[in-house]
Scaffold this active site. Structure first.
Site, PDB file in Angstrom:
ATOM      1  N   SER A 174      -6.560   9.889 -11.315  1.00 30.49           N
ATOM      2  CA  SER A 174      -5.936  11.183 -10.869  1.00 30.49           C
ATOM      3  C   SER A 174      -4.998  10.771  -9.540  1.00 30.49           C
ATOM      4  O   SER A 174      -5.255  10.351  -8.554  1.00 30.49           O
ATOM      5  CB  SER A 174      -6.947  12.253 -10.212  1.00 30.49           C
ATOM      6  OG  SER A 174      -6.164  13.145  -9.443  1.00 30.49           O
ATOM      7  N   ASN A 175      -3.628  11.139 -10.099  1.00 29.64           N
ATOM      8  CA  ASN A 175      -2.828  11.094  -8.810  1.00 29.64           C
ATOM      9  C   ASN A 175      -2.862  11.686  -7.738  1.00 29.64           C
ATOM     10  O   ASN A 175      -2.512  11.691  -6.287  1.00 29.64           O
ATOM     11  CB  ASN A 175      -1.162  11.176  -9.323  1.00 29.64           C
ATOM     12  CG  ASN A 175      -1.066   9.902 -10.364  1.00 29.64           C
ATOM     13  OD1 ASN A 175      -1.141   8.920 -10.131  1.00 29.64           O
ATOM     14  ND2 ASN A 175      -0.644  10.595 -11.574  1.00 29.64           N
TER      15      ASN A 175
END
Ligand SMILES: *Cc1c(COP(=O)(O)O)cnc(C)c1O
Length: 327
Positions: A72-73
């Protein structure tokens, strides 16, 4: 409404022409560089976090929790924002802990976030976040929950403001876009852009390329976006008139499923890298960029239009997909 933010981003992000790609495709294509927002390689969550972190601090919270995939960014940018703001950060991540930390996961770890792995069951993240909050609050912390992707009205304000930034750049550079392509997943970016487009009178048609399978959503994405717009209209300075049937996504390129790299993403990554020296990511922007390429190549867009690709970040994930990309 927009003055109150915690400064985290390098703004405005550049807006520039892609000369080699444009020549290759015989279309005028520009790029908005939200991969350059800062927060450890940047991305669209930085703009949302400026408003979310501000709210957490103003309300006296000392701990932030959020959830996402291991790559997840959003989680990585949240970890960086918390480090900067002096908040404790906890991340609820899908799946089992891997032996080797790579890409975003490695960065979140380095940024001092506490990592919690969900194990096999990946669904029910809302409930898991509530449980984690109760657990942390019992230890005397004041825990602020940021929803997956930072997609509520507070986060979406980042993209309402981004549309004002775009409008100014369009005026300065004397460009009028006909289409704006971008990746849509948890909906906050799209909601913000849709509201901002109305407020700042941008004529370009939004082209949100859906990343996830439709069946992955507990609540349909259009509903989440509509809820954010409705919420905005209760409090926002300039109400917008957006009927539910105008909230659409392009669900043609999501069939492989979230985080699965196919020939499409590879093609998109290689083409932009090798014509312009810019990397898109394997999960979001690679897929959205492929969607744009496909529509251009199939001539689904009229000739002589001006196209903007909004790069929303994600480059660290490239380092976690080495097996799929080194082909
Ligand atoms: C989260 C993310 C998106 C999608 O934005 P949403 O607001 O969740 O729809 C697009 N691109 C990248 C790189 C992201 O990390």
């Amino acid at each position: 409404m927009f003055q109150t933010k915690y400064p985290l981003a390098f703004l405005p992000t550049p807006l520039h022409y892609l000369p080699n790609l444009s020549k290759r495709l015989s279309y005028d294509i520009y790029i908005k560089r939200d991969d350059q927002t800062g927060l450890v390689t940047g991305g669209n969550k930085t703009r949302k976090l400026e408003y979310l972190i501000k709210e957490a601090i103003d309300k006296g919270y000392d701990t932030v929790i959020t959830a996402g995939a291991q790559q997840s960014n959003h989680c990585r940018q949240t970890a960086a924002a918390c480090a900067q703001a002096g908040l404790e950060c906890h991340l609820w991540l899908n799946g089992n802990e891997p032996e080797i930390y790579q890409g975003n996961l490695l960065f979140s770890h380095l940024l001092g976030a506490h990592l919690h792995f969900s194990g096999e069951k990946a669904k029910g993240r809302k409930f898991a976040l509530q449980k984690l909050k109760t657990f942390l609050d019992k230890q005397g912390k004041k825990t602020y929950i940021i929803p997956v992707g930072g997609s509520n009205l507070t986060g979406a304000k980042g993209y309402i403001a981004a549309m004002s930034e775009l409008k100014q750049q369009m005026q300065t550079q004397e460009i009028d876009f006909d289409y704006i392509f971008f990746a849509t997943s948890s909906g906050g970016t799209q909601a913000g852009m849709m509201i901002g487009r109305e407020i700042f009178d941008i004529k370009a048609k939004l082209m949100p390329i859906l990343i996830d399978k439709t069946t992955d959503f507990e609540v349909p994405l259009q509903e989440t976006i509509y809820d954010i717009i409705t919420e905005y209209n209760k409090t926002g300075p300039i109400p917008v008139d957006i009927a539910p049937d105008r909230i659409t996504v392009i669900d043609t390129y999501n069939k492989a499923g979230y985080g699965i790299v196919t020939e499409h993403e590879r093609q998109a990554i290689n083409l932009l890298a090798q014509t312009e020296g810019i990397l898109v990511d394997p999960v979001y922007t690679g897929r959205a960029f492929y969607g744009m390429l496909d529509m251009v190549k199939k001539r689904s867009l009229p000739r002589n239009v001006k196209i903007l690709f909004w790069h929303t970040g994600g480059t660290p994930a490239l380092c976690a997909y080495s097996n799929d990309l080194k082909k």
